[in-house]
Design an enzyme around this catalytic site. Structure first.
Site, PDB file in Angstrom:
ATOM      1  N   SER A 124       0.828  -1.199   0.000  1.00 59.60           N
ATOM      2  CA  SER A 124       0.000   0.000   0.000  1.00 59.60           C
ATOM      3  C   SER A 124       0.857   1.241   0.000  1.00 59.60           C
ATOM      4  O   SER A 124       0.360   2.333  -0.185  1.00 59.60           O
ATOM      5  CB  SER A 124      -0.856   0.079   1.259  1.00 59.60           C
ATOM      6  OG  SER A 124      -1.042  -1.141   1.838  1.00 59.60           O
ATOM      7  N   GLU A 159      -4.998  -0.409  -8.045  1.00 59.18           N
ATOM      8  CA  GLU A 159      -4.022   0.577  -8.519  1.00 59.18           C
ATOM      9  C   GLU A 159      -2.888  -0.191  -9.196  1.00 59.18           C
ATOM     10  O   GLU A 159      -2.277  -1.074  -8.580  1.00 59.18           O
ATOM     11  CB  GLU A 159      -3.468   1.398  -7.349  1.00 59.18           C
ATOM     12  CG  GLU A 159      -4.478   2.374  -6.770  1.00 59.18           C
ATOM     13  CD  GLU A 159      -3.928   3.156  -5.580  1.00 59.18           C
ATOM     14  OE1 GLU A 159      -4.042   4.379  -5.567  1.00 59.18           O
ATOM     15  OE2 GLU A 159      -3.405   2.527  -4.631  1.00 59.18           O
ATOM     16  N   HIS A 198      -2.216  -2.944  -6.462  1.00 60.28           N
ATOM     17  CA  HIS A 198      -2.722  -2.671  -5.118  1.00 60.28           C
ATOM     18  C   HIS A 198      -4.238  -2.852  -5.065  1.00 60.28           C
ATOM     19  O   HIS A 198      -4.988  -2.087  -5.672  1.00 60.28           O
ATOM     20  CB  HIS A 198      -2.315  -1.242  -4.704  1.00 60.28           C
ATOM     21  CG  HIS A 198      -2.739  -0.895  -3.319  1.00 60.28           C
ATOM     22  ND1 HIS A 198      -3.140   0.356  -2.934  1.00 60.28           N
ATOM     23  CD2 HIS A 198      -2.834  -1.674  -2.209  1.00 60.28           C
ATOM     24  CE1 HIS A 198      -3.452   0.339  -1.659  1.00 60.28           C
ATOM     25  NE2 HIS A 198      -3.287  -0.888  -1.199  1.00 60.28           N
ATOM     26  N   ASN A 230      -4.014   5.953  -0.934  1.00 62.20           N
ATOM     27  CA  ASN A 230      -3.551   6.110   0.449  1.00 62.20           C
ATOM     28  C   ASN A 230      -3.001   7.496   0.753  1.00 62.20           C
ATOM     29  O   ASN A 230      -3.012   7.921   1.910  1.00 62.20           O
ATOM     30  CB  ASN A 230      -2.527   5.022   0.805  1.00 62.20           C
ATOM     31  CG  ASN A 230      -3.237   3.747   1.196  1.00 62.20           C
ATOM     32  OD1 ASN A 230      -4.418   3.762   1.525  1.00 62.20           O
ATOM     33  ND2 ASN A 230      -2.542   2.635   1.142  1.00 62.20           N
TER      34      ASN A 230
HETATM   35  N1  CAA Z   1     -15.916 -10.885   1.196  1.00 66.29           N
HETATM   36  C1  CAA Z   1     -16.850 -10.992   0.235  1.00 66.29           C
HETATM   37  N2  CAA Z   1     -17.976 -10.242   0.188  1.00 66.29           N
HETATM   38  C2  CAA Z   1     -18.163  -9.368   1.194  1.00 66.29           C
HETATM   39  C3  CAA Z   1     -17.231  -9.194   2.238  1.00 66.29           C
HETATM   40  C4  CAA Z   1     -16.072 -10.004   2.226  1.00 66.29           C
HETATM   41  N3  CAA Z   1     -15.126  -9.894   3.166  1.00 66.29           N
HETATM   42  N4  CAA Z   1     -17.717  -8.237   3.074  1.00 66.29           N
HETATM   43  C5  CAA Z   1     -18.884  -7.815   2.563  1.00 66.29           C
HETATM   44  N5  CAA Z   1     -19.147  -8.490   1.429  1.00 66.29           N
HETATM   45  C6  CAA Z   1     -20.287  -8.303   0.529  1.00 66.29           C
HETATM   46  C7  CAA Z   1     -21.536  -8.825   1.153  1.00 66.29           C
HETATM   47  O1  CAA Z   1     -21.714 -10.195   0.848  1.00 66.29           O
HETATM   48  C8  CAA Z   1     -22.581  -7.964   0.502  1.00 66.29           C
HETATM   49  O2  CAA Z   1     -22.890  -8.451  -0.791  1.00 66.29           O
HETATM   50  P1  CAA Z   1     -24.413  -8.407  -1.325  1.00 66.29           P
HETATM   51  O3  CAA Z   1     -24.845  -6.979  -1.199  1.00 66.29           O
HETATM   52  O4  CAA Z   1     -24.272  -8.858  -2.761  1.00 66.29           O
HETATM   53  O5  CAA Z   1     -25.142  -9.347  -0.451  1.00 66.29           O
HETATM   54  C9  CAA Z   1     -21.900  -6.623   0.289  1.00 66.29           C
HETATM   55  O6  CAA Z   1     -20.483  -6.906   0.336  1.00 66.29           O
HETATM   56  C10 CAA Z   1     -22.252  -5.635   1.365  1.00 66.29           C
HETATM   57  O7  CAA Z   1     -21.935  -6.245   2.600  1.00 66.29           O
HETATM   58  P2  CAA Z   1     -22.811  -6.128   3.907  1.00 66.29           P
HETATM   59  O8  CAA Z   1     -24.248  -5.921   3.566  1.00 66.29           O
HETATM   60  O9  CAA Z   1     -22.460  -7.252   4.816  1.00 66.29           O
HETATM   61  O10 CAA Z   1     -22.220  -4.875   4.653  1.00 66.29           O
HETATM   62  P3  CAA Z   1     -22.068  -3.394   4.191  1.00 66.29           P
HETATM   63  O11 CAA Z   1     -23.173  -2.952   3.296  1.00 66.29           O
HETATM   64  O12 CAA Z   1     -21.796  -2.683   5.460  1.00 66.29           O
HETATM   65  O13 CAA Z   1     -20.733  -3.413   3.294  1.00 66.29           O
HETATM   66  C11 CAA Z   1     -18.421  -3.147   3.049  1.00 66.29           C
HETATM   67  C12 CAA Z   1     -19.513  -3.863   3.796  1.00 66.29           C
HETATM   68  C13 CAA Z   1     -18.451  -3.522   1.574  1.00 66.29           C
HETATM   69  C14 CAA Z   1     -17.102  -3.577   3.670  1.00 66.29           C
HETATM   70  C15 CAA Z   1     -18.672  -1.586   3.179  1.00 66.29           C
HETATM   71  O14 CAA Z   1     -18.839  -1.248   4.538  1.00 66.29           O
HETATM   72  C16 CAA Z   1     -17.561  -0.750   2.624  1.00 66.29           C
HETATM   73  O15 CAA Z   1     -17.460  -0.513   1.436  1.00 66.29           O
HETATM   74  N6  CAA Z   1     -16.660  -0.256   3.526  1.00 66.29           N
HETATM   75  C17 CAA Z   1     -15.504   0.542   3.139  1.00 66.29           C
HETATM   76  C18 CAA Z   1     -14.383  -0.372   2.736  1.00 66.29           C
HETATM   77  C19 CAA Z   1     -13.193   0.391   2.301  1.00 66.29           C
HETATM   78  O16 CAA Z   1     -13.096   1.605   2.323  1.00 66.29           O
HETATM   79  N7  CAA Z   1     -12.161  -0.363   1.883  1.00 66.29           N
HETATM   80  C20 CAA Z   1     -10.892   0.192   1.484  1.00 66.29           C
HETATM   81  C21 CAA Z   1      -9.975   0.155   2.638  1.00 66.29           C
HETATM   82  S1  CAA Z   1      -8.407   0.844   2.240  1.00 66.29           S
HETATM   83  C22 CAA Z   1      -7.556  -0.448   1.623  1.00 66.29           C
HETATM   84  O17 CAA Z   1      -7.959  -1.566   1.587  1.00 66.29           O
HETATM   85  C23 CAA Z   1      -6.229  -0.139   1.079  1.00 66.29           C
HETATM   86  C24 CAA Z   1      -5.107   0.119   1.954  1.00 66.29           C
HETATM   87  O18 CAA Z   1      -4.003   0.039   1.461  1.00 66.29           O
HETATM   88  C25 CAA Z   1      -5.221   0.517   3.360  1.00 66.29           C
END
Ligand code: CAA
Length: 282
Positions: free
Chosen positions: A119, A152, A140, A190
């Site tokens: 990252s 990315e 990424h 990031n």
């Molecule tokens: N694996 C597979 N599918 C998943 C999952 C996982 N770990 N977590 C959630 N899902 C799926 C669910 O099955 C659901 O699918 P459907 O709608 O088709 O049923 C969908 O995602 C939505 O999940 P939920 O209803 O359980 O929960 P939610 O609506 O709260 O969504 C989330 C969960 C997708 C994680 C959402 O909260 C979100 O987008 N959060 C932000 C995540 C984010 O910002 N990520 C980037 C982080 S930074 C990074 O990764 C990079 C770095 O270098 C730091």
């Protein structure tokens, strides 16, 4: 270049997601972890995630078996020798990643493209320890990998156009949307995201508002799916701390300096969801 076999190094939060998505996209996938115990843990994560997909009707039980059947787990880097692309998703530690890239370079066939899911570490630092810098790229992914559409693709000053084209096509074949970024610590996302997360920690430190209210503020005020402290727990307190240290080292900008609270939570093992406790309890 045609890709048939994909290697993934590291089967933690990110590696397991990348391996799952690769196998779901039809690739023979070899996953390497450092110990049998971590192989079992990583495999379990993928088994659980694909079982949930079956429960939700996104996969049939037969498709799940096919996906798991495409995956092979190992503790030996040498087992990645025949892979066309290897994505490294080990801990965010520059020394460890350099060691891994040197080992992958020795083990893999000359055509293999070596990619890092780092990252924040400049990709050129990893390319420089190999004899194939023109075939080393950044790929990424974002957490949760099966859900987040972005990858990315990171272009160093030594990489070849062919490797970038293959990396982009590979990301698209996984159902992702690639964006191209120059090889600078933090790339695009990031550089924007980490100061925001660190500022939220500073708000907690300064007692400006509770974690719950800060999170609600960003969810309801800006329409973010998670508030910043929820997201910190989700990504990992320790992981964010390591990323911030690397960004601060690169830019010497106080925006990236990890706050004391983040450092202390990292030391104390309050790493967020994966450890059961961070800003919230799980
Ligand atoms: N694996 C597979 N599918 C998943 C999952 C996982 N770990 N977590 C959630 N899902 C799926 C669910 O099955 C659901 O699918 P459907 O709608 O088709 O049923 C969908 O995602 C939505 O999940 P939920 O209803 O359980 O929960 P939610 O609506 O709260 O969504 C989330 C969960 C997708 C994680 C959402 O909260 C979100 O987008 N959060 C932000 C995540 C984010 O910002 N990520 C980037 C982080 S930074 C990074 O990764 C990079 C770095 O270098 C730091």
């Amino acid at each position: 270049m045609a890709i048939t076999q994909v290697g993934v190094v590291g089967c933690g939060l990110m590696g397991s997601g990348i391996a799952e998505v690769a196998a779901r996209s039809g690739y023979a996938t070899v996953v390497r972890e450092v110990s049998a115990e971590l192989v079992t843990k990583g495999r379990g994560r993928i088994e659980k995630s694909t079982a949930t997909a079956v429960e939700k009707g996104k996969l049939t039980a037969a498709q799940r078996q096919e996906i798991l059947g495409r995956m092979r787990f190992t503790t030996a880097v040498e087992d990645l020798a025949g892979c066309d692309v290897v994505v490294e998703a080990a801990t965010e530690n520059p020394a460890l990643k350099k060691e891994l890239f040197a080992a992958l370079d020795r083990a893999c066939k000359p055509e293999t493209i070596l990619a890092s899911n780092t990252s924040s570490i400049p990709i050129i630092e990893l390319a420089a320890v190999t004899r194939r810098p023109e075939q080393v790229v950044g790929l990424h992914f974002f957490n949760p990998v099966p859900v987040m559409k972005l990858v990315e693709v990171v272009k160093t000053i030594r990489v070849g156009e062919a490797a970038i084209a293959t990396a982009r096509a590979f990301a698209e074949s996984l159902g992702k949307r690639p964006i191209l970024a120059k090889d600078r610590a933090g790339f695009v996302v990031n550089v924007l995201l980490v100061p925001y997360l660190l500022e939220a920690v500073r708000l907690v430190e300064q007692g400006v508002a509770s974690p719950e209210d800060i999170d609600e503020g960003m969810r309801l005020g800006c329409g973010y799916p998670m508030g910043p402290l929820q997201l910190l727990d989700f990504v990992g307190i320790d992981t964010t701390f390591y990323i911030a240290e690397i960004l601060f080292e690169e830019f010497k900008n106080p925006h990236y300096a990890p706050p004391t609270l983040l450092r202390q939570m990292t030391i104390a093992g309050l790493h967020g969801r994966k450890s059961g406790k961070g800003f919230y309890s799980y």
